[in-house]
Write a protein that holds these residues in place. Structure first.
Motif, PDB file in Angstrom:
ATOM      1  N   PHE A 113       0.845  -1.202   0.000  1.00 38.49           N
ATOM      2  CA  PHE A 113       0.000   0.000   0.000  1.00 38.49           C
ATOM      3  C   PHE A 113       0.880   1.252   0.000  1.00 38.49           C
ATOM      4  CE2 PHE A 113      -2.132   3.194   2.820  1.00 38.49           C
ATOM      5  CZ  PHE A 113      -3.109   3.585   1.929  1.00 38.49           C
ATOM      6  N   THR A 114       0.357   2.330  -0.626  1.00 38.95           N
ATOM      7  CA  THR A 114       1.116   3.583  -0.660  1.00 38.95           C
ATOM      8  C   THR A 114       0.475   4.626   0.241  1.00 38.95           C
ATOM      9  OG1 THR A 114      -0.134   4.114  -2.661  1.00 38.95           O
ATOM     10  CG2 THR A 114       2.102   3.306  -2.964  1.00 38.95           C
ATOM     11  N   SER A 115       1.134   4.870   1.373  1.00 38.77           N
ATOM     12  CA  SER A 115       0.694   5.941   2.267  1.00 38.77           C
ATOM     13  C   SER A 115       1.566   7.173   2.020  1.00 38.77           C
ATOM     14  CB  SER A 115       0.785   5.469   3.719  1.00 38.77           C
ATOM     15  OG  SER A 115       0.205   6.438   4.580  1.00 38.77           O
ATOM     16  N   THR A 116       1.584   8.086   2.947  1.00 40.46           N
ATOM     17  CA  THR A 116       2.180   9.388   2.687  1.00 40.46           C
ATOM     18  C   THR A 116       2.691  10.038   3.975  1.00 40.46           C
ATOM     19  OG1 THR A 116       1.547  11.674   2.164  1.00 40.46           O
ATOM     20  CG2 THR A 116      -0.219  10.227   2.775  1.00 40.46           C
ATOM     21  N   ILE A 117       3.683  10.915   3.841  1.00 39.65           N
ATOM     22  CA  ILE A 117       4.129  11.654   5.031  1.00 39.65           C
ATOM     23  C   ILE A 117       3.092  12.713   5.427  1.00 39.65           C
ATOM     24  CG2 ILE A 117       6.593  11.221   4.709  1.00 39.65           C
ATOM     25  CD1 ILE A 117       6.805  14.148   3.673  1.00 39.65           C
ATOM     26  N   ALA A 118       2.052  12.883   4.590  1.00 37.53           N
ATOM     27  CA  ALA A 118       0.957  13.792   4.995  1.00 37.53           C
ATOM     28  C   ALA A 118       0.196  13.220   6.196  1.00 37.53           C
ATOM     29  CB  ALA A 118      -0.001  14.028   3.835  1.00 37.53           C
ATOM     30  N   THR A 119       0.465  11.963   6.565  1.00 33.07           N
ATOM     31  CA  THR A 119      -0.153  11.427   7.787  1.00 33.07           C
ATOM     32  C   THR A 119       0.456  12.091   9.025  1.00 33.07           C
ATOM     33  OG1 THR A 119       1.428   9.606   7.796  1.00 33.07           O
ATOM     34  CG2 THR A 119      -0.734   9.147   6.836  1.00 33.07           C
ATOM     35  N   TYR A 120       1.543  12.851   8.836  1.00 37.54           N
ATOM     36  CA  TYR A 120       2.154  13.557   9.965  1.00 37.54           C
ATOM     37  C   TYR A 120       1.787  15.040   9.989  1.00 37.54           C
ATOM     38  CZ  TYR A 120       5.283   9.564  10.466  1.00 37.54           C
ATOM     39  OH  TYR A 120       5.795   8.318  10.659  1.00 37.54           O
ATOM     40  N   ALA A 121       1.381  15.561   8.805  1.00 33.15           N
ATOM     41  CA  ALA A 121       1.315  17.012   8.648  1.00 33.15           C
ATOM     42  C   ALA A 121       0.398  17.673   9.662  1.00 33.15           C
ATOM     43  CB  ALA A 121       0.858  17.342   7.234  1.00 33.15           C
ATOM     44  N   ARG A 122       0.876  18.767  10.239  1.00 29.79           N
ATOM     45  CA  ARG A 122       0.062  19.482  11.220  1.00 29.79           C
ATOM     46  C   ARG A 122       0.114  20.983  11.002  1.00 29.79           C
ATOM     47  NH1 ARG A 122       2.779  17.469  16.593  1.00 29.79           N
ATOM     48  NH2 ARG A 122       4.554  18.106  15.336  1.00 29.79           N
ATOM     49  N   GLY A 123       0.622  21.392   9.858  1.00 30.72           N
ATOM     50  CA  GLY A 123       0.724  22.830   9.623  1.00 30.72           C
ATOM     51  C   GLY A 123       1.632  23.496  10.639  1.00 30.72           C
ATOM     52  N   ALA A 124       2.737  22.816  11.023  1.00 33.50           N
ATOM     53  CA  ALA A 124       3.610  23.332  12.081  1.00 33.50           C
ATOM     54  C   ALA A 124       4.360  24.593  11.640  1.00 33.50           C
ATOM     55  CB  ALA A 124       4.612  22.249  12.471  1.00 33.50           C
ATOM     56  N   GLU A 125       4.727  25.420  12.612  1.00 34.05           N
ATOM     57  CA  GLU A 125       5.428  26.675  12.336  1.00 34.05           C
ATOM     58  C   GLU A 125       6.883  26.438  11.944  1.00 34.05           C
ATOM     59  OE1 GLU A 125       4.324  29.913  12.252  1.00 34.05           O
ATOM     60  OE2 GLU A 125       2.415  28.847  12.235  1.00 34.05           O
ATOM     61  N   THR A 126       7.453  25.326  12.452  1.00 41.42           N
ATOM     62  CA  THR A 126       8.832  24.991  12.087  1.00 41.42           C
ATOM     63  C   THR A 126       8.802  23.655  11.350  1.00 41.42           C
ATOM     64  OG1 THR A 126       8.999  23.996  14.254  1.00 41.42           O
ATOM     65  CG2 THR A 126      10.017  26.154  13.998  1.00 41.42           C
ATOM     66  N   MET A 128       8.999  19.963  10.362  1.00 45.21           N
ATOM     67  CA  MET A 128       8.955  18.801  11.254  1.00 45.21           C
ATOM     68  C   MET A 128      10.072  17.817  10.975  1.00 45.21           C
ATOM     69  SD  MET A 128       5.048  17.502  11.374  1.00 45.21           S
ATOM     70  CE  MET A 128       5.405  16.108  12.430  1.00 45.21           C
ATOM     71  N   ARG A 129      10.462  17.084  11.998  1.00 41.12           N
ATOM     72  CA  ARG A 129      11.370  15.956  11.840  1.00 41.12           C
ATOM     73  C   ARG A 129      10.544  14.692  12.048  1.00 41.12           C
ATOM     74  NH1 ARG A 129      16.793  16.888  12.608  1.00 41.12           N
ATOM     75  NH2 ARG A 129      17.094  14.890  13.599  1.00 41.12           N
ATOM     76  N   ILE A 130      10.807  13.696  11.223  1.00 39.36           N
ATOM     77  CA  ILE A 130      10.016  12.465  11.318  1.00 39.36           C
ATOM     78  C   ILE A 130      10.915  11.268  11.593  1.00 39.36           C
ATOM     79  CG2 ILE A 130       8.519  10.846  10.079  1.00 39.36           C
ATOM     80  CD1 ILE A 130       7.617  13.099   8.323  1.00 39.36           C
ATOM     81  N   ASP A 131      10.585  10.535  12.638  1.00 44.39           N
ATOM     82  CA  ASP A 131      11.176   9.208  12.810  1.00 44.39           C
ATOM     83  C   ASP A 131      10.090   8.284  13.371  1.00 44.39           C
ATOM     84  OD1 ASP A 131      11.020   9.609  15.550  1.00 44.39           O
ATOM     85  OD2 ASP A 131      13.104  10.295  15.700  1.00 44.39           O
ATOM     86  N   GLU A 132      10.464   7.081  13.740  1.00 43.76           N
ATOM     87  CA  GLU A 132       9.464   6.096  14.163  1.00 43.76           C
ATOM     88  C   GLU A 132       8.667   6.545  15.395  1.00 43.76           C
ATOM     89  OE1 GLU A 132       8.169   3.053  12.958  1.00 43.76           O
ATOM     90  OE2 GLU A 132       8.993   4.180  11.283  1.00 43.76           O
ATOM     91  N   ALA A 133       9.235   7.479  16.165  1.00 38.88           N
ATOM     92  CA  ALA A 133       8.557   7.904  17.399  1.00 38.88           C
ATOM     93  C   ALA A 133       7.627   9.099  17.161  1.00 38.88           C
ATOM     94  CB  ALA A 133       9.599   8.254  18.457  1.00 38.88           C
ATOM     95  N   THR A 134       7.648   9.662  15.949  1.00 41.37           N
ATOM     96  CA  THR A 134       6.842  10.855  15.688  1.00 41.37           C
ATOM     97  C   THR A 134       5.352  10.499  15.684  1.00 41.37           C
ATOM     98  OG1 THR A 134       8.647  11.610  14.269  1.00 41.37           O
ATOM     99  CG2 THR A 134       6.566  12.826  14.119  1.00 41.37           C
ATOM    100  N   VAL A 135       4.580  11.315  16.371  1.00 46.10           N
ATOM    101  CA  VAL A 135       3.131  11.075  16.435  1.00 46.10           C
ATOM    102  C   VAL A 135       2.503  11.418  15.083  1.00 46.10           C
ATOM    103  CG1 VAL A 135       0.966  11.822  17.531  1.00 46.10           C
ATOM    104  CG2 VAL A 135       3.061  11.556  18.891  1.00 46.10           C
ATOM    105  N   LYS A 276       5.567  24.689   7.624  1.00 44.71           N
ATOM    106  CA  LYS A 276       6.896  24.883   7.020  1.00 44.71           C
ATOM    107  C   LYS A 276       7.445  23.595   6.411  1.00 44.71           C
ATOM    108  CE  LYS A 276       7.489  29.246   7.743  1.00 44.71           C
ATOM    109  NZ  LYS A 276       7.334  30.106   6.563  1.00 44.71           N
ATOM    110  N   GLY A 277       6.626  22.529   6.432  1.00 39.85           N
ATOM    111  CA  GLY A 277       7.064  21.292   5.785  1.00 39.85           C
ATOM    112  C   GLY A 277       7.859  20.385   6.720  1.00 39.85           C
ATOM    113  N   PHE A 278       8.832  19.682   6.144  1.00 44.24           N
ATOM    114  CA  PHE A 278       9.586  18.661   6.879  1.00 44.24           C
ATOM    115  C   PHE A 278      11.085  18.871   6.666  1.00 44.24           C
ATOM    116  CE2 PHE A 278       5.566  17.037   5.407  1.00 44.24           C
ATOM    117  CZ  PHE A 278       5.020  16.445   6.534  1.00 44.24           C
TER     118      PHE A 278
END
Ligand SMILES: NC(=O)c1ccc[n+]([C@@H]2O[C@H](COP(=O)([O-])OP(=O)(O)OC[C@H]3O[C@@H](n4cnc5c(N)ncnc54)[C@H](O)[C@@H]3O)[C@@H](O)[C@H]2O)c1
Length: 312
Positions: A113-126, A128-135, A276-278
């Protein structure tokens, strides 16, 4: 038999070409088959026009073709999903339920299946950094439906021992993409510039978006599919790609195509959704468990992009 849902889309049609090169004759299931995208392999693939939201069309296809592996790529992308969340629910969420049920009932051996890093997106001001622990707490409908699918797939694995695997892509860049989504401006910066057309970018210059070339994106699906079961521990894998700001990306395009006319006019709605993206993505689980590596850097990507567009 191999089934690709969304099989005539940007990534699906590239995956189909790669499978044909391997001697396969995949079934491409798509609600609006783009025959031009699969012209070079016409006759070597089977096209089924069908809607993921219609369970009987999904079930019939899986049963009729005795499908053993499903690459589930069909679905609505970010901006269309937010514009019509009700349709996104039917296609992305229900559609994936239909695919998983068909797999369970008709003995499909593996689903990618093809998911996306948009599952993390929160419109953050800075950025984001993503690893296995990221909510994962998406705020747009696309991310919400994709996260549901990831979790549903994990549940089917646990409950029914279905071999579900997935990638979380960053932005996938390739020539000829038709669907506008939040980060489509990266590919269109290149494509419009090659075609000598001006292009207005809808995010701010310092927005950081990681991207991956569509050929790498399709290759990742084959690698994940082929990885031995005992290596699959994380099950849903974030892929990193190349991370640049939109401004740096535009500069690189201008270096390759000096006539490029790229300007910035941020769209407040998109800026609100993307923040601001990732800045950083840890893709070590994919590297360690099934040997993932990207092969296209930005320079190689732009050159191949030019070649592919010329060939069309
Ligand atoms: N392109 C990206 O940047 C990106 C990033 C992250 C994840 N993804 C995911 O990768 C997958 C493929 O994306 P793509 O870039 O090739 O997109 P695409 O829009 O080119 O392809 C998607 C395909 O799905 C088909 N489709 C849409 N609704 C359908 C339905 N109801 N039933 C059957 N088919 C349907 C479309 O006709 C299209 O051919 C998608 O699941 C997408 O969410 C893409």
């Amino acid at each position: 038999m191999i089934l690709i849902t969304g099989g005539t889309g940007l990534i699906g049609s590239q995956l189909a070409r790669m499978l044909v090169e391997r001697g396969e004759e995949p079934v491409l299931f798509d609600v609006a088959p783009d025959m031009a995208a699969v012209k070079p392999i016409a006759g070597k693939v089977k096209i089924v026009r069908g809607d993921l939201a219609n369970w009987s069309e999904v079930f019939n296809t899986v049963k009729e073709f005795k499908v053993k592996s499903i690459y589930h790529l069909g679905g609505m992308l970010s901006l269309p999903s937010d514009a019509n969340p009700w349709a996104a629910y039917r296609v992305n969420a229900n559609g994936t339920m239909h695919v998983l049920e068909a797999a369970r009932l008709f003995d499909v051996e593996r689903i990618v299946f093809t998911s996306t890093i948009a599952t993390y997106a929160r419109g953050a001001e800075t950025p984001m950094r993503i690893d296995e622990a990221t909510v994962q707490r998406p705020e747009n409908m696309y991310g919400v439906t994709k996260l549901f699918c990831e979790l549903l797939g994990r549940f089917y694995h646990k409950k029914f021992n279905l071999d579900f695997r997935a990638v979380r892509y960053p932005t996938v860049i390739g020539p000829g993409a038709k669907t506008k989504h939040m980060t489509q401006y990266l590919a269109w910066m290149i494509e419009y510039s090659i075609q000598n057309k001006p292009f207005e970018v809808w995010v701010e210059e310092d927005t950081m978006v990681p991207c991956i070339y569509y050929k790498d994106a399709a290759r990742a699906l084959l690698m994940l599919h082929d990885a031995p079961s005992q290596e699959i521990k994380t099950r849903v894998y974030t892929l990193a790609g190349i991370t640049l700001t939109a401004g740096e990306f535009a500069e690189t395009v201008r270096r390759h195509i000096p006539s490029a006319k790229i300007t910035f006019k941020p769209d407040p709605e998109v800026v609100k959704m993307m923040g601001k993206g990732f800045s950083y993505i840890d893709d070590s689980p994919a590297r360690n468990e099934w040997g993932w590596r990207t092969t296209y850097d930005l320079d190689k990507m732009i050159k191949d992009f030019q070649r592919s567009l010329e060939q069309r």
